[in-house]
Scaffold this motif. Structure first.
Motif, PDB file in Angstrom:
ATOM      1  N   SER A  94       2.595   4.959   6.211  1.00 12.43           N
ATOM      2  CA  SER A  94       2.118   4.076   7.279  1.00 12.43           C
ATOM      3  C   SER A  94       0.598   4.030   7.315  1.00 12.43           C
ATOM      4  O   SER A  94       0.005   2.962   7.518  1.00 12.43           O
ATOM      5  CB  SER A  94       2.661   4.527   8.632  1.00 12.43           C
ATOM      6  OG  SER A  94       4.051   4.356   8.682  1.00 12.43           O
ATOM      7  N   ILE A  97      -0.530   1.908   4.392  1.00 11.37           N
ATOM      8  CA  ILE A  97      -0.236   0.491   4.645  1.00 11.37           C
ATOM      9  C   ILE A  97      -1.212  -0.090   5.668  1.00 11.37           C
ATOM     10  O   ILE A  97      -1.708  -1.199   5.507  1.00 11.37           O
ATOM     11  CB  ILE A  97       1.231   0.323   5.091  1.00 11.37           C
ATOM     12  CG1 ILE A  97       2.164   0.614   3.907  1.00 11.37           C
ATOM     13  CG2 ILE A  97       1.497  -1.058   5.660  1.00 11.37           C
ATOM     14  CD1 ILE A  97       3.628   0.762   4.280  1.00 11.37           C
ATOM     15  N   LYS A  98      -1.519   0.681   6.695  1.00 16.22           N
ATOM     16  CA  LYS A  98      -2.446   0.199   7.731  1.00 16.22           C
ATOM     17  C   LYS A  98      -3.858   0.053   7.171  1.00 16.22           C
ATOM     18  O   LYS A  98      -4.511  -0.977   7.365  1.00 16.22           O
ATOM     19  CB  LYS A  98      -2.446   1.158   8.919  1.00 16.22           C
ATOM     20  CG  LYS A  98      -3.330   0.700  10.054  1.00 16.22           C
ATOM     21  CD  LYS A  98      -3.257   1.619  11.240  1.00 16.22           C
ATOM     22  CE  LYS A  98      -4.127   1.081  12.368  1.00 16.22           C
ATOM     23  NZ  LYS A  98      -4.054   1.911  13.551  1.00 16.22           N
ATOM     24  N   LEU A 101      -3.565  -2.380   3.624  1.00 14.06           N
ATOM     25  CA  LEU A 101      -2.946  -3.703   3.699  1.00 14.06           C
ATOM     26  C   LEU A 101      -3.092  -4.367   5.059  1.00 14.06           C
ATOM     27  O   LEU A 101      -2.790  -5.546   5.213  1.00 14.06           O
ATOM     28  CB  LEU A 101      -1.463  -3.605   3.326  1.00 14.06           C
ATOM     29  CG  LEU A 101      -1.167  -2.972   1.963  1.00 14.06           C
ATOM     30  CD1 LEU A 101       0.329  -2.804   1.767  1.00 14.06           C
ATOM     31  CD2 LEU A 101      -1.777  -3.793   0.840  1.00 14.06           C
ATOM     32  N   PHE A 103      -1.405  -3.773   7.826  1.00 15.80           N
ATOM     33  CA  PHE A 103      -0.156  -3.925   8.581  1.00 15.80           C
ATOM     34  C   PHE A 103       0.042  -2.759   9.529  1.00 15.80           C
ATOM     35  O   PHE A 103      -0.374  -1.634   9.240  1.00 15.80           O
ATOM     36  CB  PHE A 103       1.052  -3.943   7.629  1.00 15.80           C
ATOM     37  CG  PHE A 103       1.302  -5.255   6.970  1.00 15.80           C
ATOM     38  CD1 PHE A 103       2.331  -6.069   7.404  1.00 15.80           C
ATOM     39  CD2 PHE A 103       0.530  -5.671   5.897  1.00 15.80           C
ATOM     40  CE1 PHE A 103       2.589  -7.273   6.790  1.00 15.80           C
ATOM     41  CE2 PHE A 103       0.776  -6.865   5.272  1.00 15.80           C
ATOM     42  CZ  PHE A 103       1.810  -7.675   5.713  1.00 15.80           C
ATOM     43  N   ARG A 104       0.688  -3.015  10.647  1.00 12.07           N
ATOM     44  CA  ARG A 104       1.133  -1.959  11.552  1.00 12.07           C
ATOM     45  C   ARG A 104       2.636  -1.816  11.332  1.00 12.07           C
ATOM     46  O   ARG A 104       3.400  -2.748  11.543  1.00 12.07           O
ATOM     47  CB  ARG A 104       0.855  -2.328  13.007  1.00 12.07           C
ATOM     48  CG  ARG A 104       1.281  -1.250  13.994  1.00 12.07           C
ATOM     49  CD  ARG A 104       0.860  -1.595  15.403  1.00 12.07           C
ATOM     50  NE  ARG A 104       1.309  -2.914  15.794  1.00 12.07           N
ATOM     51  CZ  ARG A 104       2.202  -3.144  16.754  1.00 12.07           C
ATOM     52  NH1 ARG A 104       2.691  -2.152  17.453  1.00 12.07           N
ATOM     53  NH2 ARG A 104       2.567  -4.366  17.043  1.00 12.07           N
ATOM     54  N   VAL A 105       3.088  -0.658  10.875  1.00 15.50           N
ATOM     55  CA  VAL A 105       4.500  -0.415  10.576  1.00 15.50           C
ATOM     56  C   VAL A 105       5.255  -0.162  11.873  1.00 15.50           C
ATOM     57  O   VAL A 105       4.850   0.668  12.679  1.00 15.50           O
ATOM     58  CB  VAL A 105       4.662   0.787   9.615  1.00 15.50           C
ATOM     59  CG1 VAL A 105       6.133   1.107   9.390  1.00 15.50           C
ATOM     60  CG2 VAL A 105       3.953   0.512   8.298  1.00 15.50           C
ATOM     61  N   HIS A 108      11.195   1.317   9.274  1.00 15.65           N
ATOM     62  CA  HIS A 108      11.428   1.148   7.846  1.00 15.65           C
ATOM     63  C   HIS A 108      12.822   1.636   7.471  1.00 15.65           C
ATOM     64  O   HIS A 108      13.431   2.432   8.174  1.00 15.65           O
ATOM     65  CB  HIS A 108      10.364   1.861   7.009  1.00 15.65           C
ATOM     66  CG  HIS A 108      10.455   3.354   7.025  1.00 15.65           C
ATOM     67  ND1 HIS A 108       9.783   4.124   7.938  1.00 15.65           N
ATOM     68  CD2 HIS A 108      11.138   4.210   6.240  1.00 15.65           C
ATOM     69  CE1 HIS A 108      10.041   5.399   7.706  1.00 15.65           C
ATOM     70  NE2 HIS A 108      10.865   5.483   6.680  1.00 15.65           N
TER      71      HIS A 108
END
Length: 126
Positions: A94, A97-98, A101, A103-105, A108
């Motif tokens: 996470s 990804i944050k 990328l 994004f806020r996960v 999953h």
């Protein structure tokens, strides 16, 4: 959505199992008390309402499961058996990804496909 007996029974089956089931398996576990179209229609409605989740493996069959949070499965491509496991690196993933990328996960589902111990034994014996 009205809370019919069929709907309660379908959710009851999904509550019983710690791994995904396909519509045919749910139909069988309900002792074929409902027609398949009832099973499929209710699963679709539950999924659209976010009450259940689904996953498709390499066999191209949709499997359904209930629960909150995140899920990890291993799936045997030979006998189609599932195992659920709890080893998770979600915090590290996470964060990556944050940061990388943007994004806020929120949740999953992670799965692996392989061949279980029993199927490996059968393959060895042949």
């Amino acid at each position: 959505m009205r809370n019919t007996k069929a709907r309660r029974d379908i959710l009851g089956v999904l509550d019983e199992y710690d791994y995904p089931l396909n519509a045919e398996q749910i139909y069988e576990k309900l002792n074929e008390d409902y027609d398949k179209s009832t099973i499929y229609r209710n699963l679709k409605n539950y999924e659209e309402n976010g009450e259940i989740k689904s996953i498709v493996f390499s066999d191209k069959i949709k499997y359904f499961f209930k629960g909150q949070g995140h899920f990890h499965f291993i799936y045997c491509i030979k006998c189609k058996k599932f195992e659920r496991f709890d080893l998770c690196y979600s915090e590290q993933m996470s964060k990556y990804i944050k940061e990388r990328l943007g994004f806020r996960v929120l949740t999953h589902t992670l799965y692996f496909e392989g061949i279980c111990k029993e199927c490996q034994k059968i393959t060895k014996d042949n």
